[in-house]
Design an enzyme around this catalytic site. Structure first.
Site, mmCIF file in Angstrom:
data_model
loop_
_atom_site.group_PDB
_atom_site.id
_atom_site.type_symbol
_atom_site.label_atom_id
_atom_site.label_comp_id
_atom_site.label_asym_id
_atom_site.label_seq_id
_atom_site.Cartn_x
_atom_site.Cartn_y
_atom_site.Cartn_z
ATOM 1 N N ASP A 139 9.233 10.928 18.068
ATOM 2 C CA ASP A 139 8.079 10.137 17.618
ATOM 3 C C ASP A 139 6.871 10.287 18.542
ATOM 4 O OD1 ASP A 139 9.856 9.272 15.754
ATOM 5 O OD2 ASP A 139 9.636 7.136 16.195
ATOM 6 N N ASP B 139 14.475 9.151 6.858
ATOM 7 C CA ASP B 139 14.739 9.120 8.302
ATOM 8 C C ASP B 139 16.211 9.439 8.605
ATOM 9 O OD1 ASP B 139 13.944 8.732 10.935
ATOM 10 O OD2 ASP B 139 12.895 6.855 10.501
HETATM 11 C C1 GLA Z 1 11.762 6.628 13.253
HETATM 12 C C2 GLA Z 1 10.701 7.595 12.715
HETATM 13 C C3 GLA Z 1 9.351 6.927 12.758
HETATM 14 C C4 GLA Z 1 9.367 5.649 11.944
HETATM 15 C C5 GLA Z 1 10.464 4.724 12.433
HETATM 16 C C6 GLA Z 1 10.677 3.544 11.509
HETATM 17 O O1 GLA Z 1 11.570 6.374 14.603
HETATM 18 O O2 GLA Z 1 10.710 8.791 13.434
HETATM 19 O O3 GLA Z 1 8.340 7.809 12.287
HETATM 20 O O4 GLA Z 1 9.563 5.971 10.599
HETATM 21 O O5 GLA Z 1 11.720 5.404 12.529
HETATM 22 O O6 GLA Z 1 11.701 2.699 11.914
#
Ligand code: GLA
Length: 393
Positions: free
Chosen positions: A208, A153
């Site tokens: 997301d 990430d």
């Molecule tokens: C980010 C990523 C998500 C998930 C969260 C976890 O938002 O894009 O897919 O992995 O972090 O904290």
């Protein structure tokens, strides 16, 4: 020193100084888009623990998902809690009392593969320890536990250069000697499609996903219909071993009707996106199961040609998407975003076929062969739904 030796040395120096991603990723993995399950969409930080992961592995085997091609069980954020005095990453022992190695062994014992999550910054997005400064140590640890997949990430990353940060982890993973799929998650913020082909096997191209038909959140969350808007145009960057990742699926999480979920799954397949189920696969309705297990649609996603499909017509709420398949075939999704059903069609010319040829058409959701058609295909498409067909000249 001879001119030849001088030239050789100059070339070697140039190679060493070259931008990191000039050294290709050649892990030979993800020749078709990865398929599996990821804990985040359903369980987030709060509800993840080893029982859930064990049971997800059981369910993947018992529901037929494994037979349909799903392989990776990926624990997302919140498995980690701190670092020990030697800098080793420490799993949260309340949630994962048996440790990560035991969990990976269990998953492997089911004939499945194990994935883990970290972050290129000081902390993950949920505030757990990140891997910045510990890249090689963490990669070694994950490999020792038996990781087959790492999602990496982009929170709390300071002012790091994304290409350099991800390349460092690519090299750390390569150094372990274990084949590990590398999944980049920087949400498209530095256009990874332009540089990540030689860095990772897949990269998120967007924020997301949110479990809704067309919402958009202030923090950057997007409905799947908004994600496909941003995926259109990125086709040429995808191919075997390097995919645009449209994010984990929301099929079965309750925010979409079954018609909408079918459309979501169809478009992921057209986009050759990884298919990572994001629901509670231990408890699925028959409809959710039927969507995630549709072998015809999965075959479109997994087609060996590895071409991401494209939007070939956009008439406002009515869109035609097409994906080239092996053998000169095409998958087509007629997508109706409007509030009423609609008669939609696609012509052979739009698909790149001569008008006069006849082609077999199969409806991938009704699972019916519609016979041989000439020059075009049309169908009534439900509101917020798709009709998806495979066309074989
Ligand atoms: C980010 C990523 C998500 C998930 C969260 C976890 O938002 O894009 O897919 O992995 O972090 O904290």
């Amino acid at each position: 020193m001879s001119t030849r030796i001088r030239l050789t040395l100059a070339f070697a120096a140039l190679t060493l100084c070259a931008a990191p991603s000039l050294i290709a990723l050649d892990n030979g993995l993800a020749l078709t888009p990865p398929m599996g399950w990821n804990s985040w969409n359903k369980f987030g930080c709060k509800d993840i623990n080893e029982n859930v992961v064990h049971q997800a592995a059981d369910a993947m085997a018992s529901t037929g998902m494994k037979d349909a091609g799903y392989r990776y069980i990926v624990i997302d954020d919140c498995w980690q809690i701190s670092r020990d005095a030697n800098g080793n990453i420490v799993p949260d022992s309340e949630r994962f009392p048996s440790g990560i190695k035991a969990l990976a062994d269990y998953i492997h014992g089911k004939g499945l593969k194990f994935g883990i999550y970290s972050d290129s910054g000081t902390k993950t997005c949920a505030g757990r320890p990140g891997s910045w400064g510990y890249e090689f140590q963490d990669a070694r640890q994950w490999a020792a536990w038996g990781a087959d997949y790492v999602k990496y990430d982009w929170c709390n990353n300071g002012k790091q250069n994304s290409e350099a940060a991800y390349t460092l982890m690519r090299d750390a993973l390569a150094k372990t000697g274990r084949p590990i799929v590398f999944s980049l998650c920087e949400w498209g913020s530095t256009k990874p499609w332009l540089w990540a082909k030689d860095v990772g096997n897949l990269w998120r191209a967007t924020g997301d996903i949110v479990d809704c038909w067309d919402c958009k959140k202030d923090w950057g969350g997007l409905a799947w219909t908004k994600i496909i808007d941003l995926e259109a145009g990125l086709e040429s960057y995808a191919g075997p071993g390097h995919w645009n990742d449209a994010d984990m699926l929301e099929v079965g999480n309750g925010g979409l009707t079954n018609t909408e979920a079918r459309a979501h799954f169809s478009l992921w397949a057209i986009l050759a996106s990884p298919l990572m189920a994001g629901n509670d696969i231990r408890n699925m309705t028959p409809e959710t199961k039927e969507i995630l297990l549709n072998k015809d649609v999965i075959a479109v996603d997994q087609d060996s040609l590895g071409m991401q499909g494209r939007k070939i017509r956009d008439d406002g709420d009515f869109e035609v998407w097409s994906k080239q398949l092996n053998g000169g075939n095409r998958a087509v999704a007629l997508l109706n975003r409007s509030g009423a059903e609609k008669q939609m069609s696609v012509s052979w010319n739009e698909l790149g076929y001569p008008d006069h040829i006849s082609a077999s058409v199969r409806d991938l959701w009704s699972k019916k062969d519609l016979g041989k058609l000439k020059s075009s295909f049309s169908a009534t498409v439900p509101s917020h739904g798709v009709v998806m067909v495979k066309i074989e000249p």
